[in-house]
Design a protein around this motif. Sequence first.
Motif, PDB file in Angstrom:
ATOM      1  N   VAL A   1       0.856  -1.191   0.000  1.00  0.00           N
ATOM      2  CA  VAL A   1       0.000   0.000   0.000  1.00  0.00           C
ATOM      3  C   VAL A   1       0.889   1.238   0.000  1.00  0.00           C
ATOM      4  CG1 VAL A   1      -1.884   1.232   1.149  1.00  0.00           C
ATOM      5  CG2 VAL A   1      -1.702  -1.251   1.394  1.00  0.00           C
TER       6      VAL A   1
ATOM      7  N   PHE B   1      -0.509   7.589  -1.866  1.00  0.00           N
ATOM      8  CA  PHE B   1      -1.053   8.500  -2.881  1.00  0.00           C
ATOM      9  C   PHE B   1      -2.306   9.123  -2.264  1.00  0.00           C
ATOM     10  CE2 PHE B   1      -3.795   4.941  -4.053  1.00  0.00           C
ATOM     11  CZ  PHE B   1      -2.933   3.850  -3.994  1.00  0.00           C
ATOM     12  N   PRO B   2      -2.450  10.447  -2.382  1.00  0.00           N
ATOM     13  CA  PRO B   2      -3.504  11.135  -1.623  1.00  0.00           C
ATOM     14  C   PRO B   2      -4.872  11.072  -2.299  1.00  0.00           C
ATOM     15  CG  PRO B   2      -2.124  12.727  -2.764  1.00  0.00           C
ATOM     16  CD  PRO B   2      -1.566  11.382  -3.107  1.00  0.00           C
ATOM     17  N   SER B   3      -5.927  11.114  -1.474  1.00  0.00           N
ATOM     18  CA  SER B   3      -7.288  11.227  -2.008  1.00  0.00           C
ATOM     19  C   SER B   3      -7.579  12.700  -2.293  1.00  0.00           C
ATOM     20  CB  SER B   3      -8.292  10.661  -1.016  1.00  0.00           C
ATOM     21  OG  SER B   3      -8.146  11.280   0.229  1.00  0.00           O
TER      22      SER B   3
ATOM     23  N   ASP C   1      -9.110   7.178   9.878  1.00  0.00           N
ATOM     24  CA  ASP C   1      -8.580   6.930   8.537  1.00  0.00           C
ATOM     25  C   ASP C   1      -7.400   5.985   8.729  1.00  0.00           C
ATOM     26  OD1 ASP C   1      -7.441   6.931   6.051  1.00  0.00           O
ATOM     27  OD2 ASP C   1      -7.242   9.109   5.874  1.00  0.00           O
TER      28      ASP C   1
ATOM     29  N   GLY D   1      -4.320   4.461   7.504  1.00  0.00           N
ATOM     30  CA  GLY D   1      -3.368   4.835   6.446  1.00  0.00           C
ATOM     31  C   GLY D   1      -3.671   6.268   6.072  1.00  0.00           C
TER      32      GLY D   1
ATOM     33  N   GLU E   1      -0.966   6.079  10.630  1.00  0.00           N
ATOM     34  CA  GLU E   1      -0.122   6.025   9.437  1.00  0.00           C
ATOM     35  C   GLU E   1       1.157   5.260   9.777  1.00  0.00           C
ATOM     36  OE1 GLU E   1      -0.230   6.956   6.054  1.00  0.00           O
ATOM     37  OE2 GLU E   1       1.729   6.031   6.167  1.00  0.00           O
ATOM     38  N   ILE E   2       1.540   4.373   8.879  1.00  0.00           N
ATOM     39  CA  ILE E   2       2.713   3.529   9.164  1.00  0.00           C
ATOM     40  C   ILE E   2       4.027   4.218   8.760  1.00  0.00           C
ATOM     41  CG2 ILE E   2       2.900   2.246   6.976  1.00  0.00           C
ATOM     42  CD1 ILE E   2       3.015  -0.327   8.687  1.00  0.00           C
TER      43      ILE E   2
ATOM     44  N   GLY F   1       1.740   4.169  13.370  1.00  0.00           N
ATOM     45  CA  GLY F   1       1.570   2.756  13.672  1.00  0.00           C
ATOM     46  C   GLY F   1       0.882   2.010  12.551  1.00  0.00           C
ATOM     47  N   ASP F   2       0.617   0.746  12.823  1.00  0.00           N
ATOM     48  CA  ASP F   2       0.055  -0.171  11.829  1.00  0.00           C
ATOM     49  C   ASP F   2      -1.418  -0.402  12.184  1.00  0.00           C
ATOM     50  OD1 ASP F   2      -0.646  -2.406  10.321  1.00  0.00           O
ATOM     51  OD2 ASP F   2       1.370  -3.243  10.447  1.00  0.00           O
ATOM     52  N   TYR F   3      -2.309  -0.119  11.245  1.00  0.00           N
ATOM     53  CA  TYR F   3      -3.736  -0.267  11.568  1.00  0.00           C
ATOM     54  C   TYR F   3      -4.099  -1.722  11.892  1.00  0.00           C
ATOM     55  CZ  TYR F   3      -4.707  -2.161   6.877  1.00  0.00           C
ATOM     56  OH  TYR F   3      -4.709  -2.943   5.761  1.00  0.00           O
TER      57      TYR F   3
ATOM     58  N   TYR G   1      -8.143   3.972   2.285  1.00  0.00           N
ATOM     59  CA  TYR G   1      -7.744   4.155   0.887  1.00  0.00           C
ATOM     60  C   TYR G   1      -6.427   3.401   0.770  1.00  0.00           C
ATOM     61  CZ  TYR G   1      -6.864   6.552  -3.554  1.00  0.00           C
ATOM     62  OH  TYR G   1      -6.624   6.837  -4.891  1.00  0.00           O
TER      63      TYR G   1
HETATM   64  C1  SAM Z   1      -3.244   5.487  -0.666  1.00  0.00           C
HETATM   65  S1  SAM Z   1      -2.544   6.292   0.724  1.00  0.00           S
HETATM   66  C2  SAM Z   1      -3.979   7.121   1.360  1.00  0.00           C
HETATM   67  C3  SAM Z   1      -3.664   8.330   2.197  1.00  0.00           C
HETATM   68  C4  SAM Z   1      -4.861   9.020   2.826  1.00  0.00           C
HETATM   69  N1  SAM Z   1      -5.747   8.091   3.499  1.00  0.00           N
HETATM   70  C5  SAM Z   1      -5.646   9.818   1.834  1.00  0.00           C
HETATM   71  O1  SAM Z   1      -6.827   9.513   1.645  1.00  0.00           O
HETATM   72  O2  SAM Z   1      -5.087  10.759   1.225  1.00  0.00           O
HETATM   73  C6  SAM Z   1      -2.350   4.867   1.809  1.00  0.00           C
HETATM   74  C7  SAM Z   1      -1.536   5.178   3.043  1.00  0.00           C
HETATM   75  O3  SAM Z   1      -1.640   4.052   3.926  1.00  0.00           O
HETATM   76  C8  SAM Z   1      -0.404   3.881   4.593  1.00  0.00           C
HETATM   77  N2  SAM Z   1      -0.360   2.500   5.070  1.00  0.00           N
HETATM   78  C9  SAM Z   1      -0.148   1.384   4.357  1.00  0.00           C
HETATM   79  N3  SAM Z   1      -0.213   0.284   5.107  1.00  0.00           N
HETATM   80  C10 SAM Z   1      -0.485   0.715   6.382  1.00  0.00           C
HETATM   81  C11 SAM Z   1      -0.656   0.060   7.621  1.00  0.00           C
HETATM   82  N4  SAM Z   1      -0.593  -1.276   7.712  1.00  0.00           N
HETATM   83  N5  SAM Z   1      -0.938   0.799   8.726  1.00  0.00           N
HETATM   84  C12 SAM Z   1      -1.016   2.167   8.639  1.00  0.00           C
HETATM   85  N6  SAM Z   1      -0.834   2.852   7.470  1.00  0.00           N
HETATM   86  C13 SAM Z   1      -0.595   2.136   6.352  1.00  0.00           C
HETATM   87  C14 SAM Z   1       0.618   4.225   3.528  1.00  0.00           C
HETATM   88  O4  SAM Z   1       1.870   4.573   4.108  1.00  0.00           O
HETATM   89  C15 SAM Z   1      -0.060   5.383   2.806  1.00  0.00           C
HETATM   90  O5  SAM Z   1       0.328   6.620   3.345  1.00  0.00           O
END
Ligand code: SAM
Length: 240
Positions: free
Chosen positions: A93, A96-98, A120, A122, A145-146, A170-172, A186
């Motif tokens: 993952v 990329f921003p929404s 949210d 990530g 956010e990781i 951290g990790d969701y 996302y």
């Molecule tokens: C596609 S981006 C979306 C960013 C934001 N939610 C937005 O809508 O703009 C996905 C994000 O999830 C984070 N991510 C990926 N795996 C994760 C995890 N296991 N725990 C927390 N964050 C994670 C990535 O580092 C990345 O910043």
Amino acid sequence: MALLAQCAAGLTLLTVCGALPVAMPLWLGIFLQGLLAAVYGAYWGMASWWRWIHALFPLAVWAMFSWHLPSEWYLLGFVLSVSLYWTSFRTQVPFFPSRPVVWQQVAQLLAPHQALRLIDIGSGLGDMPMHIAKSRPRSQVEGIEIAPLPWLISVLRAKFRRSDVSFRLGDYRALNFVDYDVIFAYLSPAAMLALWDKAQLEMRPGSLLISLEFDIPGVQPSRCLQSAQGSPALYVWEMT
Ligand SMILES: C[S@@+](CC[C@H](N)C(=O)[O-])C[C@H]1O[C@@H](n2cnc3c(N)ncnc32)[C@H](O)[C@@H]1O
């Protein structure tokens, strides 16, 4: 796979160059190397965005050799990339921003005036939760956010804007979803099945799982919203 595509392109090009009566101009070699690697990558099923990386990689190598940038620049680029993408080679993952239209759609989905706990998973740069929190002062809005760099930027932005959103690093997957009324994700297709298993185990009946762009294979969403402005679909599952 990417390295293999570049090597296969290089070998093809060398073979063709060997058979030519005249030397190939450098610019054409760079162009063909990128093009061939993109074609090999596509043939071997690499995601479409790899084509651009393959196409531009030989140009970047040429620039590296001709510009003689100090090596610190490469270290800086590496450190920035690592802190932005962190473990995305494992989570699959990347960042990329929404877009604002999505944040507005999410806000409209939520029951007005109800105090909710939303996260949210990530949260990237933190825009989505900060947008929701602005219009819902009684709700508890969070982001996890990781990757360190987007997390740090989201914390600084929240401070600067005096937003109540709490962002944690951290990790969701280590969270307990039972604590939340709304979970926004996302992520990427690679994460969706495991996310669904976790949501089914932990989310309370009536709570919402919202995913931008990526659905859950074989699981019918309760709602699917398509924005008129060409942004990707928003899938909503109301947990039972
Ligand atoms: C596609 S981006 C979306 C960013 C934001 N939610 C937005 O809508 O703009 C996905 C994000 O999830 C984070 N991510 C990926 N795996 C994760 C995890 N296991 N725990 C927390 N964050 C994670 C990535 O580092 C990345 O910043």
